[in-house]
Design an enzyme around this catalytic site. Structure first.
Site, PDB file in Angstrom:
ATOM      1  N   HIS A  18       0.881  -1.160   0.000  1.00 17.95           N
ATOM      2  CA  HIS A  18       0.000   0.000   0.000  1.00 17.95           C
ATOM      3  C   HIS A  18       0.922   1.214   0.000  1.00 17.95           C
ATOM      4  O   HIS A  18       1.533   1.524   1.021  1.00 17.95           O
ATOM      5  CB  HIS A  18      -0.910  -0.021   1.240  1.00 17.95           C
ATOM      6  CG  HIS A  18      -1.790   1.181   1.329  1.00 17.95           C
ATOM      7  ND1 HIS A  18      -2.315   1.641   2.516  1.00 17.95           N
ATOM      8  CD2 HIS A  18      -2.234   2.030   0.371  1.00 17.95           C
ATOM      9  CE1 HIS A  18      -3.041   2.717   2.278  1.00 17.95           C
ATOM     10  NE2 HIS A  18      -3.009   2.978   0.995  1.00 17.95           N
TER      11      HIS A  18
ATOM     12  N   ASP B 299      -5.561   0.318  -7.651  1.00 17.39           N
ATOM     13  CA  ASP B 299      -5.280  -1.030  -7.115  1.00 17.39           C
ATOM     14  C   ASP B 299      -4.846  -1.948  -8.257  1.00 17.39           C
ATOM     15  O   ASP B 299      -5.485  -1.970  -9.314  1.00 17.39           O
ATOM     16  CB  ASP B 299      -6.522  -1.560  -6.405  1.00 17.39           C
ATOM     17  CG  ASP B 299      -6.961  -0.603  -5.311  1.00 17.39           C
ATOM     18  OD1 ASP B 299      -6.608  -0.827  -4.155  1.00 17.39           O
ATOM     19  OD2 ASP B 299      -7.623   0.419  -5.635  1.00 17.39           O
TER      20      ASP B 299
END
Ligand SMILES: *[C@@H]1O[C@H](CO)[C@@H](O)[C@H](O)[C@H]1NC(C)=O
Ligand SMILES: *[C@@H]1O[C@H](CO)[C@@H](O)[C@H](O)[C@H]1NC(C)=O
Length: 301
Positions: free
Chosen positions: A148, A227
């Site tokens: 992330h 993502d």
């Protein structure tokens, strides 16, 4: 005759098993959040699709959040077993979050894991790397590298992710690696030009399976491919079946507001074809039985 054809189809299709690996930025996941019934219900419906899920932005240090999720998952289908593995809380400031793997322990097991040794402080949340066993002869194990990124350092972190790949493939002598997570790899965080000059794009062998342009955000006002899933390795790529963002608001008929109570991201998912049987792999007995029962079908085989 009809039923025999059906039987044959069943035999051929029966062994084809898709194995689904997912990554989801669950946006500040806490115990208070999962304690909300609608959030819990939707999260469990998202999780139950996945054989391995990598959750990001789990901000609770208490294990109760994940324990509660696992309990609800098992309630849906008691024939399944689930287990989890979390990283430590990661972050440069007082704000910290962890990576949490939730996986079907009746299908896969953890072989190895390690936290990338980030001595140069390249990452805000350095990858927590895990090697899993898989129920496949072609691909008996697979390494997952989650990330992330922090939005202001996307290019630097994604180039450093290439070094993590080198580190892990050397450490475990493994080429089959999937890098995945909320890379923030689009819109204001990363221009198309910089995206295309990343090492993970210019070096050979990395397959970006969530294509540029696919929306992974919940808000109607945003359209960004934040993502991502990047697949490396011949065996892994040969088993690739499908990959996509999972538009859970449409799927579960949620309003934007309801969906945003779960996350502002869609999960991303990749499916591997783990046990695609060839006709050769049907047992001799089965073939004999079929040819006895139906000379016609026997000839087809
Ligand atoms: C998982 O989280 C707990 C705290 O909830 C922590 O004590 C433990 O060290 C974490 N596991 C790893 C591998 O860092
Ligand atoms: C991380 O790397 C540094 C420098 O190479 C080393 O001194 C340290 O022992 C390493 N830590 C771990 C946990 O491997």
């Amino acid at each position: 005759m009809r039923s025999l054809e059906a039987l044959l189809l069943l035999l051929l299709a029966g062994g084809t098993e898709a194995f689904r690996i997912c990554a989801f930025n669950a946006q500040r996941l806490t115990l208070a959040k999962v304690a909300k019934e609608q959030v819990m219900d939707t999260l469990v419906q998202i999780l139950v699709r996945c054989d391995i899920m990598v959750l990001q932005e789990v901000v609770d240090s208490s294990p109760s959040t994940i324990t509660l999720l696992l309990r609800e998952l098992k309630r849906i289908d008691s024939s399944r077993s689930y287990s989890f593995l979390n990283s430590s809380l990661l972050g440069r400031s007082t704000y910290k979050e962890m990576y949490v793997y939730i996986f079907r322990s009746d299908k896969t097991q953890v072989l190895n894991s390690y936290q990338f040794n980030d001595t140069d402080d390249l990452f805000a949340r350095e990858p927590f790397v895990v090697q899993f066993t898989l129920p496949s002869k072609i691909l008996p194990s697979l390494v997952l590298v989650p990330l992330h990124t922090t939005p202001k350092d996307v290019e630097k972190e994604l180039n450093a992710l290439y070094n993590v790949f080198l580190d892990v493939s050397q450490r475990w002598q493994s080429e089959d690696v999937i890098l995945l997570g909320d890379f923030n790899a689009d819109c204001a965080s990363l221009t198309k030009k910089r995206l295309n000059s990343l090492l993970l794009r210019t070096e050979a062998g990395f397959h970006w399976v969530i294509p540029d342009g696919e929306d992974t955000t919940v808000r109607a006002s945003t359209h960004c491919t934040y993502d991502r899933i990047v697949v490396h390795g011949q065996s892994c790529q040969s088993l690739l079946k499908a990959a996509a963002a999972f538009d859970f608001p449409s799927h579960f008929k949620l309003t934007e507001e309801e969906a945003l109570s779960i996350s502002d991201h869609y999960p991303v998912e990749v499916e591997l074809n783990l046990a695609a049987p060839s006709i050769k792999s049907l047992s001799l007995t089965t073939l004999l039985l079929l040819s006895l029962l139906s000379p016609q079908l026997g000839q087809v085989i």
